[in-house]
Write an enzyme that holds these catalytic residues in place. Sequence first.
Site, PDB file in Angstrom:
ATOM      1  CB  THR A  27      54.322  20.441 -60.201  1.00  0.00           C
ATOM      2  OG1 THR A  27      54.438  21.858 -60.425  1.00  0.00           O
ATOM      3  CG2 THR A  27      53.516  19.822 -61.335  1.00  0.00           C
ATOM      4  CB  ALA A  56      54.331  26.052 -62.141  1.00  0.00           C
ATOM      5  CB  ILE A  82      52.131  31.803 -59.435  1.00  0.00           C
ATOM      6  CG1 ILE A  82      52.111  32.325 -60.877  1.00  0.00           C
ATOM      7  CG2 ILE A  82      53.518  31.947 -58.814  1.00  0.00           C
ATOM      8  CD1 ILE A  82      52.944  31.542 -61.857  1.00  0.00           C
ATOM      9  CE  LYS A  83      52.041  23.668 -54.449  1.00  0.00           C
ATOM     10  NZ  LYS A  83      52.441  22.274 -54.709  1.00  0.00           N
ATOM     11  CG  LEU A  84      53.234  32.711 -54.774  1.00  0.00           C
ATOM     12  CD1 LEU A  84      52.269  33.879 -54.670  1.00  0.00           C
ATOM     13  CD2 LEU A  84      54.616  33.196 -55.183  1.00  0.00           C
TER      14      LEU A  84
END
Length: 214
Positions: A27, A56, A82-84
């Site tokens: 997402t 996310a 965790i999307k960074l």
Amino acid sequence: MKFFIDTADVKEIREANELGLVDGVTTNPSLIAKSGRRFEEVIKEITGIVDGPISAEVISLEHDGMIAEATELAKIHPNIVIKLPMTPEGLKATKTLYKRGIKTNVTLIFTPMQALLAAKAGATYVSPFVGRLDDISQNGMGIIQEIRTIFDNYGMDAEIIVASIRNPIHVLDSALIGADVCTIPYSVMLQLAKHPLTDAGIKKFLEDWEKVPK
């Protein structure tokens, strides 16, 4: 190769999951905004549908804010990744989260060197965007081949998620190159299953069946 679905539309996720196609979900803020629902509410519902990695994305652009957001997101479910963003601050956050045992997906990658930096920082996944490169007349799939070669040369643990998929050819090329994951819009997933000769064959079988004495 694993298939992730690139959407925050819970209906699409359920339908794709019923087809047996979904190994994970990605997402981003744009996809969440399209859903018209609260961020945490959507992520929680997705974790109840798919038993796999759920990416996310944080909104903060500086290290401390990213870590604070990531810490809260990681509490939602063990499958949260965790999307960074691929920035110096994003790399610092990737390293910090790696040391804490929190999985990360470094996104908005457009060069092999960015992918290598993310992998060295401890990223679980790297997400190069092939469609957006194609849009500006660059070779999107070319960087997937280069990243695959570099990671294989040095035994990098990070998995390659081919993102910004626009058509079935992107998926085919990713599989031939040896990418670990394609994250695919639901519309493209459906295209993968279609062929006019399949439809014609079904039509012919049904027509012939009608001729069988009853």
